[in-house]
Design an enzyme around this catalytic site. Structure first.
Site: not given
Ligand SMILES: Nc1nc2c(ncn2[C@@H]2O[C@H](COP(=O)(O)OP(=O)(O)OP(=O)(O)O)[C@@H](O)[C@H]2O)c(=O)[nH]1
Length: 424
Positions: A332
Protein backbone atom coordinates in the site's frame (compact mmCIF):
# COMPACT_ATOMS: atom_id res chain seq x y z
CA UNK A 1 54.18 -15.44 -55.60
CA UNK A 2 53.52 -14.87 -59.29
CA UNK A 3 51.55 -11.72 -59.97
CA UNK A 4 48.33 -12.25 -61.91
CA UNK A 5 48.21 -10.22 -65.10
CA UNK A 6 44.72 -8.79 -65.18
CA UNK A 7 42.82 -7.80 -68.26
CA UNK A 8 39.24 -6.77 -68.94
CA UNK A 9 36.85 -9.25 -70.55
CA UNK A 10 36.46 -6.89 -73.49
CA UNK A 11 40.24 -6.81 -74.08
CA UNK A 12 40.50 -10.60 -73.76
CA UNK A 13 37.62 -11.26 -76.15
CA UNK A 14 38.76 -8.64 -78.61
CA UNK A 15 42.32 -9.97 -78.65
CA UNK A 16 41.13 -13.56 -79.12
CA UNK A 17 38.79 -12.59 -81.94
CA UNK A 18 41.49 -10.46 -83.61
CA UNK A 19 44.17 -13.16 -83.33
CA UNK A 20 41.90 -15.84 -84.73
CA UNK A 21 40.78 -13.53 -87.55
CA UNK A 22 44.38 -12.75 -88.53
CA UNK A 23 45.26 -16.45 -88.42
CA UNK A 24 42.23 -17.44 -90.51
CA UNK A 25 42.88 -14.70 -93.04
CA UNK A 26 46.58 -15.57 -93.28
CA UNK A 27 45.85 -19.27 -93.83
CA UNK A 28 43.05 -18.66 -96.34
CA UNK A 29 45.10 -15.98 -98.13
CA UNK A 30 48.14 -18.22 -98.46
CA UNK A 31 46.07 -21.16 -99.75
CA UNK A 32 44.27 -18.90 -102.21
CA UNK A 33 47.56 -17.39 -103.41
CA UNK A 34 49.14 -20.81 -104.06
CA UNK A 35 45.99 -21.95 -105.86
CA UNK A 36 46.03 -18.82 -108.00
CA UNK A 37 49.71 -19.36 -108.95
CA UNK A 38 49.06 -22.98 -109.93
CA UNK A 39 45.98 -22.04 -111.98
CA UNK A 40 47.91 -19.23 -113.65
CA UNK A 41 50.78 -21.55 -114.55
CA UNK A 42 48.30 -24.06 -116.04
CA UNK A 43 46.59 -21.31 -118.04
CA UNK A 44 49.91 -20.06 -119.45
CA UNK A 45 50.94 -23.60 -120.39
CA UNK A 46 47.65 -24.04 -122.27
CA UNK A 47 48.27 -20.73 -124.02
CA UNK A 48 51.80 -21.84 -125.02
CA UNK A 49 50.27 -25.03 -126.42
CA UNK A 50 47.94 -22.90 -128.51
CA UNK A 51 50.80 -20.71 -129.71
CA UNK A 52 52.85 -23.81 -130.69
CA UNK A 53 49.87 -25.14 -132.67
CA UNK A 54 49.36 -21.77 -134.37
CA UNK A 55 53.03 -21.74 -135.46
CA UNK A 56 52.74 -25.35 -136.66
CA UNK A 57 49.64 -24.54 -138.69
CA UNK A 58 51.05 -21.31 -140.13
CA UNK A 59 54.41 -22.84 -141.06
CA UNK A 60 53.02 -26.04 -142.68
CA UNK A 61 53.68 -24.93 -146.26
CA UNK A 62 57.12 -23.47 -145.44
CA UNK A 63 58.17 -26.75 -143.81
CA UNK A 64 56.71 -28.80 -146.65
CA UNK A 65 58.82 -26.91 -149.16
CA UNK A 66 61.66 -26.40 -146.66
CA UNK A 67 61.41 -22.65 -147.17
CA UNK A 68 63.62 -21.44 -144.35
CA UNK A 69 62.96 -17.77 -144.99
CA UNK A 70 59.16 -18.02 -144.71
CA UNK A 71 59.39 -20.42 -141.76
CA UNK A 72 61.70 -18.01 -139.93
CA UNK A 73 59.49 -15.02 -140.72
CA UNK A 74 56.39 -16.76 -139.33
CA UNK A 75 58.26 -17.99 -136.26
CA UNK A 76 59.77 -14.61 -135.37
CA UNK A 77 56.52 -12.78 -135.91
CA UNK A 78 54.53 -15.04 -133.60
CA UNK A 79 57.35 -15.53 -131.06
CA UNK A 80 57.83 -11.81 -130.62
CA UNK A 81 54.13 -11.08 -130.44
CA UNK A 82 53.76 -13.74 -127.73
CA UNK A 83 57.04 -12.79 -126.02
CA UNK A 84 58.36 -16.38 -126.12
CA UNK A 85 61.69 -17.07 -124.43
CA UNK A 86 62.69 -19.30 -127.38
CA UNK A 87 61.02 -21.09 -130.32
CA UNK A 88 62.15 -23.37 -133.12
CA UNK A 89 60.85 -25.25 -136.16
CA UNK A 90 62.55 -28.52 -137.04
CA UNK A 91 62.00 -31.09 -139.75
CA UNK A 92 61.14 -34.67 -138.97
CA UNK A 93 64.77 -35.74 -139.42
CA UNK A 94 65.88 -33.14 -136.88
CA UNK A 95 67.14 -30.29 -139.03
CA UNK A 96 66.33 -26.83 -137.74
CA UNK A 97 64.47 -24.77 -140.29
CA UNK A 98 63.97 -21.69 -138.12
CA UNK A 99 64.72 -20.66 -134.54
CA UNK A 100 64.24 -17.60 -132.43
CA UNK A 101 65.56 -16.64 -129.05
CA UNK A 102 64.13 -13.72 -127.05
CA UNK A 103 66.78 -11.67 -125.36
CA UNK A 104 65.50 -9.78 -122.39
CA UNK A 105 67.08 -6.43 -121.74
CA UNK A 106 67.51 -4.74 -118.40
CA UNK A 107 66.65 -6.14 -114.99
CA UNK A 108 63.00 -6.90 -115.79
CA UNK A 109 64.04 -8.78 -118.93
CA UNK A 110 66.43 -10.96 -116.93
CA UNK A 111 63.82 -11.54 -114.21
CA UNK A 112 61.23 -12.51 -116.87
CA UNK A 113 63.71 -14.95 -118.39
CA UNK A 114 64.72 -16.44 -115.04
CA UNK A 115 61.09 -16.90 -113.97
CA UNK A 116 60.32 -18.45 -117.40
CA UNK A 117 63.17 -20.96 -116.97
CA UNK A 118 61.97 -21.79 -113.48
CA UNK A 119 58.28 -22.22 -114.32
CA UNK A 120 58.58 -23.69 -117.83
CA UNK A 121 61.91 -25.56 -117.91
CA UNK A 122 60.72 -27.92 -120.69
CA UNK A 123 59.65 -26.77 -124.15
CA UNK A 124 56.05 -27.19 -125.22
CA UNK A 125 55.79 -28.78 -128.63
CA UNK A 126 53.34 -29.26 -131.49
CA UNK A 127 53.55 -31.46 -134.59
CA UNK A 128 53.53 -29.96 -138.07
CA UNK A 129 51.38 -32.06 -140.35
CA UNK A 130 50.61 -32.07 -144.02
CA UNK A 131 47.40 -33.99 -144.36
CA UNK A 132 47.87 -37.07 -142.19
CA UNK A 133 51.66 -36.99 -142.53
CA UNK A 134 53.97 -35.57 -139.88
CA UNK A 135 56.52 -33.30 -141.52
CA UNK A 136 58.12 -31.49 -138.61
CA UNK A 137 57.67 -30.02 -135.13
CA UNK A 138 57.53 -26.77 -133.26
CA UNK A 139 59.00 -26.19 -129.80
CA UNK A 140 58.23 -23.08 -127.74
CA UNK A 141 59.67 -21.92 -124.35
CA UNK A 142 57.53 -19.77 -122.15
CA UNK A 143 58.57 -16.41 -120.71
CA UNK A 144 57.87 -15.32 -117.11
CA UNK A 145 56.63 -11.83 -118.02
CA UNK A 146 52.97 -12.75 -118.38
CA UNK A 147 53.10 -14.84 -115.22
CA UNK A 148 54.67 -12.01 -113.22
CA UNK A 149 52.12 -9.44 -114.45
CA UNK A 150 49.17 -11.69 -113.64
CA UNK A 151 50.65 -12.61 -110.27
CA UNK A 152 51.13 -8.97 -109.37
CA UNK A 153 47.57 -8.13 -110.38
CA UNK A 154 46.17 -11.08 -108.40
CA UNK A 155 48.30 -10.09 -105.38
CA UNK A 156 47.07 -6.49 -105.41
CA UNK A 157 43.41 -7.56 -105.70
CA UNK A 158 43.99 -10.23 -103.03
CA UNK A 159 45.63 -7.76 -100.65
CA UNK A 160 42.84 -5.21 -101.04
CA UNK A 161 40.24 -7.93 -100.39
CA UNK A 162 42.15 -9.27 -97.39
CA UNK A 163 42.52 -5.78 -95.88
CA UNK A 164 38.82 -5.05 -96.32
CA UNK A 165 37.92 -8.45 -94.90
CA UNK A 166 40.28 -7.94 -91.95
CA UNK A 167 38.74 -4.58 -91.03
CA UNK A 168 35.20 -5.93 -91.42
CA UNK A 169 36.06 -8.96 -89.24
CA UNK A 170 37.72 -6.69 -86.65
CA UNK A 171 34.62 -4.50 -86.50
CA UNK A 172 32.36 -7.50 -86.08
CA UNK A 173 34.64 -8.94 -83.41
CA UNK A 174 34.61 -5.62 -81.55
CA UNK A 175 30.83 -5.41 -81.74
CA UNK A 176 30.47 -8.99 -80.48
CA UNK A 177 32.89 -8.43 -77.59
CA UNK A 178 31.09 -5.19 -76.71
CA UNK A 179 27.72 -6.97 -76.74
CA UNK A 180 28.93 -9.71 -74.41
CA UNK A 181 30.68 -7.33 -72.00
CA UNK A 182 27.73 -4.90 -71.93
CA UNK A 183 25.36 -7.64 -70.81
CA UNK A 184 27.85 -8.94 -68.29
CA UNK A 185 28.39 -5.42 -66.97
CA UNK A 186 24.65 -5.01 -66.33
CA UNK A 187 24.67 -8.27 -64.35
CA UNK A 188 27.81 -7.26 -62.46
CA UNK A 189 26.41 -3.79 -61.63
CA UNK A 190 23.17 -5.31 -60.30
CA UNK A 191 25.04 -7.81 -58.11
CA UNK A 192 27.51 -5.20 -56.87
CA UNK A 193 24.69 -2.74 -56.05
CA UNK A 194 22.72 -5.42 -54.24
CA UNK A 195 25.75 -6.37 -52.15
CA UNK A 196 26.75 -2.80 -51.28
CA UNK A 197 23.30 -1.33 -50.59
CA UNK A 198 21.57 -4.57 -49.57
CA UNK A 199 18.91 -3.53 -52.06
CA UNK A 200 17.39 -6.64 -53.58
CA UNK A 201 14.47 -4.83 -55.20
CA UNK A 202 16.53 -4.25 -58.38
CA UNK A 203 15.88 -6.42 -61.47
CA UNK A 204 18.08 -7.01 -64.52
CA UNK A 205 16.49 -6.60 -68.00
CA UNK A 206 16.14 -9.48 -70.49
CA UNK A 207 19.23 -10.17 -72.67
CA UNK A 208 19.43 -11.39 -76.26
CA UNK A 209 22.24 -13.86 -75.46
CA UNK A 210 20.44 -16.94 -74.14
CA UNK A 211 22.98 -17.84 -71.44
CA UNK A 212 23.05 -14.29 -70.06
CA UNK A 213 19.27 -14.11 -70.22
CA UNK A 214 19.05 -17.32 -68.17
CA UNK A 215 21.62 -15.95 -65.73
CA UNK A 216 19.61 -12.70 -65.49
CA UNK A 217 16.43 -14.65 -64.76
CA UNK A 218 18.20 -16.63 -62.05
CA UNK A 219 19.58 -13.39 -60.57
CA UNK A 220 16.11 -11.86 -60.57
CA UNK A 221 14.62 -14.93 -58.90
CA UNK A 222 17.40 -14.87 -56.29
CA UNK A 223 16.96 -11.14 -55.70
CA UNK A 224 13.20 -11.58 -55.35
CA UNK A 225 13.76 -14.34 -52.79
CA UNK A 226 16.29 -12.26 -50.84
CA UNK A 227 14.01 -9.22 -51.05
CA UNK A 228 11.08 -11.21 -49.64
CA UNK A 229 13.30 -12.62 -46.88
CA UNK A 230 14.59 -9.14 -46.08
CA UNK A 231 11.03 -7.82 -45.80
CA UNK A 232 10.13 -10.77 -43.59
CA UNK A 233 13.21 -10.17 -41.42
CA UNK A 234 12.42 -6.46 -41.13
CA UNK A 235 8.84 -7.26 -40.15
CA UNK A 236 10.06 -9.79 -37.58
CA UNK A 237 12.63 -7.34 -36.27
CA UNK A 238 9.93 -4.69 -35.96
CA UNK A 239 7.56 -6.98 -34.04
CA UNK A 240 10.48 -8.06 -31.82
CA UNK A 241 11.26 -4.42 -31.11
CA UNK A 242 7.61 -3.76 -30.29
CA UNK A 243 7.53 -6.84 -28.03
CA UNK A 244 10.76 -5.71 -26.38
CA UNK A 245 9.35 -2.25 -25.80
CA UNK A 246 6.18 -3.74 -24.34
CA UNK A 247 8.24 -6.02 -22.12
CA UNK A 248 10.42 -3.20 -20.88
CA UNK A 249 7.31 -1.07 -20.31
CA UNK A 250 5.82 -3.96 -18.35
CA UNK A 251 9.03 -4.37 -16.41
CA UNK A 252 8.72 -0.76 -15.31
CA UNK A 253 4.94 -0.84 -14.58
CA UNK A 254 2.79 -1.97 -11.69
CA UNK A 255 0.27 -4.53 -12.86
CA UNK A 256 -2.59 -3.54 -10.53
CA UNK A 257 -2.69 0.25 -10.90
CA UNK A 258 -0.84 0.76 -14.19
CA UNK A 259 1.50 3.19 -12.39
CA UNK A 260 5.28 3.01 -12.60
CA UNK A 261 6.78 0.38 -10.28
CA UNK A 262 9.81 0.76 -7.99
CA UNK A 263 12.27 0.19 -10.85
CA UNK A 264 10.48 2.64 -13.13
CA UNK A 265 10.33 5.23 -10.36
CA UNK A 266 14.03 4.95 -9.47
CA UNK A 267 15.06 5.15 -13.12
CA UNK A 268 13.04 8.32 -13.63
CA UNK A 269 14.19 9.81 -10.31
CA UNK A 270 17.84 9.25 -11.24
CA UNK A 271 17.21 10.99 -14.55
CA UNK A 272 15.52 13.93 -12.81
CA UNK A 273 18.39 14.17 -10.31
CA UNK A 274 20.98 14.26 -13.09
CA UNK A 275 19.07 17.08 -14.80
CA UNK A 276 18.58 18.93 -11.53
CA UNK A 277 22.30 18.66 -10.75
CA UNK A 278 23.06 20.14 -14.15
CA UNK A 279 20.48 22.93 -13.93
CA UNK A 280 20.68 23.59 -10.18
CA UNK A 281 16.95 22.99 -9.65
CA UNK A 282 15.24 21.03 -6.86
CA UNK A 283 13.39 17.70 -6.93
CA UNK A 284 10.72 16.63 -4.44
CA UNK A 285 9.91 13.06 -3.37
CA UNK A 286 6.67 12.15 -1.56
CA UNK A 287 6.37 8.79 0.19
CA UNK A 288 2.74 7.71 0.80
CA UNK A 289 1.44 4.78 2.83
CA UNK A 290 -2.23 3.89 3.25
CA UNK A 291 -3.42 4.07 6.83
CA UNK A 292 -4.65 0.86 8.39
CA UNK A 293 -4.92 -0.83 5.08
CA UNK A 294 -4.51 -4.28 6.59
CA UNK A 295 -7.87 -3.86 8.31
CA UNK A 296 -9.64 -3.20 4.99
CA UNK A 297 -8.14 -6.34 3.56
CA UNK A 298 -9.10 -8.32 6.60
CA UNK A 299 -12.65 -6.95 6.84
CA UNK A 300 -13.70 -6.62 3.20
CA UNK A 301 -11.36 -8.99 1.45
CA UNK A 302 -8.31 -8.68 -0.81
CA UNK A 303 -10.35 -7.64 -3.89
CA UNK A 304 -11.81 -4.71 -2.01
CA UNK A 305 -8.27 -3.81 -0.90
CA UNK A 306 -7.14 -3.92 -4.53
CA UNK A 307 -10.03 -1.68 -5.61
CA UNK A 308 -9.08 0.80 -2.95
CA UNK A 309 -5.45 0.80 -4.09
CA UNK A 310 -6.56 1.52 -7.67
CA UNK A 311 -8.79 4.37 -6.47
CA UNK A 312 -6.00 5.85 -4.34
CA UNK A 313 -3.65 5.64 -7.34
CA UNK A 314 -6.18 7.54 -9.51
CA UNK A 315 -6.71 10.22 -6.88
CA UNK A 316 -2.95 10.80 -6.45
CA UNK A 317 -2.51 10.94 -10.25
CA UNK A 318 -5.19 13.63 -10.35
CA UNK A 319 -3.16 15.83 -8.03
CA UNK A 320 0.09 16.12 -9.98
CA UNK A 321 1.36 17.71 -13.21
CA UNK A 322 2.03 15.72 -16.35
CA UNK A 323 5.74 16.19 -15.82
CA UNK A 324 5.59 14.58 -12.36
CA UNK A 325 5.36 10.85 -11.72
CA UNK A 326 3.33 8.61 -9.38
CA UNK A 327 4.53 5.09 -8.64
CA UNK A 328 3.38 2.17 -6.54
CA UNK A 329 6.42 0.78 -4.77
CA UNK A 330 4.50 -2.28 -3.59
CA UNK A 331 1.78 -3.18 -1.06
CA UNK A 332 0.00 0.00 0.00
CA UNK A 333 3.02 2.26 -0.58
CA UNK A 334 3.13 4.98 -3.27
CA UNK A 335 5.70 7.58 -4.19
CA UNK A 336 5.46 10.85 -6.13
CA UNK A 337 8.28 12.51 -8.01
CA UNK A 338 7.96 16.28 -8.26
CA UNK A 339 10.16 17.56 -11.03
CA UNK A 340 11.67 21.05 -10.74
CA UNK A 341 10.17 22.31 -7.47
CA UNK A 342 11.19 25.79 -6.32
CA UNK A 343 11.23 24.95 -2.59
CA UNK A 344 9.61 22.72 0.00
CA UNK A 345 6.41 24.79 -0.17
CA UNK A 346 5.66 23.36 -3.62
CA UNK A 347 5.95 19.82 -2.23
CA UNK A 348 3.75 20.71 0.74
CA UNK A 349 1.09 22.04 -1.63
CA UNK A 350 1.01 18.74 -3.52
CA UNK A 351 0.90 16.74 -0.27
CA UNK A 352 -2.04 18.81 0.95
CA UNK A 353 -3.78 18.40 -2.37
CA UNK A 354 -3.39 14.61 -2.13
CA UNK A 355 -4.69 14.56 1.47
CA UNK A 356 -7.70 16.60 0.36
CA UNK A 357 -8.28 14.23 -2.58
CA UNK A 358 -8.54 11.30 -0.10
CA UNK A 359 -11.39 12.91 1.85
CA UNK A 360 -14.34 11.78 -0.29
CA UNK A 361 -15.34 8.31 0.90
CA UNK A 362 -15.60 5.45 -1.55
CA UNK A 363 -17.87 2.42 -1.41
CA UNK A 364 -16.18 -0.74 -0.18
CA UNK A 365 -18.50 -3.73 0.25
CA UNK A 366 -21.67 -2.47 1.89
CA UNK A 367 -20.03 0.55 3.54
CA UNK A 368 -18.22 3.76 2.66
CA UNK A 369 -14.53 4.19 3.51
CA UNK A 370 -12.23 7.20 3.56
CA UNK A 371 -8.85 6.04 2.24
CA UNK A 372 -6.44 7.84 4.54
CA UNK A 373 -2.78 8.19 3.70
CA UNK A 374 0.30 9.37 5.58
CA UNK A 375 2.95 11.30 3.62
CA UNK A 376 6.66 11.92 4.09
CA UNK A 377 8.46 14.63 2.06
CA UNK A 378 12.16 14.81 1.09
CA UNK A 379 13.88 17.34 -1.17
CA UNK A 380 16.92 17.25 -3.40
CA UNK A 381 19.50 18.49 -2.65
CA UNK A 382 18.70 19.38 1.02
CA UNK A 383 17.66 15.87 2.23
CA UNK A 384 19.59 13.58 -0.05
CA UNK A 385 21.65 13.58 -3.23
CA UNK A 386 20.83 10.12 -4.55
CA UNK A 387 17.59 8.33 -5.37
CA UNK A 388 18.10 5.88 -2.48
CA UNK A 389 18.85 8.63 0.03
CA UNK A 390 15.78 10.62 -0.99
CA UNK A 391 13.50 7.56 -0.81
CA UNK A 392 14.82 6.65 2.64
CA UNK A 393 14.47 10.25 3.83
CA UNK A 394 10.87 10.49 2.58
CA UNK A 395 10.08 7.05 4.05
CA UNK A 396 11.46 8.12 7.42
CA UNK A 397 9.41 11.30 7.32
CA UNK A 398 6.30 9.23 6.44
CA UNK A 399 7.06 6.87 9.33
CA UNK A 400 7.15 9.84 11.70
CA UNK A 401 3.72 10.92 10.34
CA UNK A 402 2.37 7.44 11.14
CA UNK A 403 3.75 7.70 14.65
CA UNK A 404 2.12 11.07 15.10
CA UNK A 405 -1.44 10.10 14.33
CA UNK A 406 -1.56 9.33 10.54
CA UNK A 407 -3.45 11.24 7.81
CA UNK A 408 -0.89 14.05 7.58
CA UNK A 409 2.39 14.89 5.92
CA UNK A 410 5.82 15.49 7.39
CA UNK A 411 9.03 16.90 5.94
CA UNK A 412 12.29 15.06 6.48
CA UNK A 413 14.14 16.59 9.40
CA UNK A 414 17.83 15.82 9.64
CA UNK A 415 17.70 16.72 13.33
CA UNK A 416 15.29 13.85 14.03
CA UNK A 417 16.04 11.42 11.23
CA UNK A 418 19.32 9.99 10.22
CA UNK A 419 20.25 9.09 6.72
CA UNK A 420 22.29 5.91 6.38
CA UNK A 421 25.90 6.53 5.42
CA UNK A 422 27.64 4.30 2.87
CA UNK A 423 28.87 2.16 5.83
CA UNK A 424 25.31 1.45 7.16
N1 LIG B 1 -5.36 -5.92 -1.37
C1 LIG B 1 -4.05 -5.89 -1.34
N2 LIG B 1 -3.39 -5.87 -0.22
C2 LIG B 1 -2.05 -5.81 -0.21
C3 LIG B 1 -1.33 -5.82 -1.38
N3 LIG B 1 -0.01 -5.77 -1.07
C4 LIG B 1 0.09 -5.74 0.25
N4 LIG B 1 -1.13 -5.77 0.80
C5 LIG B 1 -1.51 -5.75 2.22
O1 LIG B 1 -1.40 -4.40 2.63
C6 LIG B 1 -1.20 -4.41 4.04
C7 LIG B 1 -0.18 -3.43 4.42
O2 LIG B 1 -0.29 -3.17 5.79
P1 LIG B 1 0.73 -2.29 6.51
O3 LIG B 1 1.11 -1.11 5.69
O4 LIG B 1 1.84 -3.12 6.99
O5 LIG B 1 -0.09 -1.83 7.76
P2 LIG B 1 -1.38 -0.99 7.73
O6 LIG B 1 -2.53 -1.86 8.07
O7 LIG B 1 -1.54 -0.20 6.49
O8 LIG B 1 -1.07 -0.02 8.92
P3 LIG B 1 -0.26 1.27 8.85
O9 LIG B 1 0.58 1.29 7.67
O10 LIG B 1 0.55 1.28 10.09
O11 LIG B 1 -1.26 2.36 8.83
C8 LIG B 1 -0.82 -5.87 4.39
O12 LIG B 1 -1.90 -6.50 5.00
C9 LIG B 1 -0.58 -6.53 3.05
O13 LIG B 1 -0.92 -7.90 3.07
C10 LIG B 1 -2.06 -5.86 -2.61
O14 LIG B 1 -1.53 -5.86 -3.71
N5 LIG B 1 -3.40 -5.89 -2.55
Amino acid sequence: MTSLKRTTLFQALHRTYSDSTVLAIALAGTALFILTLLTLKGQIEQHLQLVARTIAYSAEAAVLFEDRGTASEILVQIAEREQLRAASITTLDGRTLASHGFEGSGLSGHVDEAVGRLLFPDPIGAEIRSGNRRIGKVAVHGNGARFIVYTLQASIVGLVCITLFFYAARRLARRMAQRITNQLQVLAAATHGARLKQDFSRRVPPFDIVEFDQLGKDFNALFAELHARNLELTARQYSLEVANQTLSQLALRDGLTGLANRRGFIERLEQALAEAKASGSKVGVLYLDNDRFKRINDEYGHAAGDALLVEVADRIRGCIRDTDLVARLGGDEFTVLLDSVRDVEDAILVAEKILAAMVPPLPVGDTMIVPGVSIGIALFPEHGRTADQLLIAADQAMYTTKQNGRGHYRIFDPAIHRLPTSGD
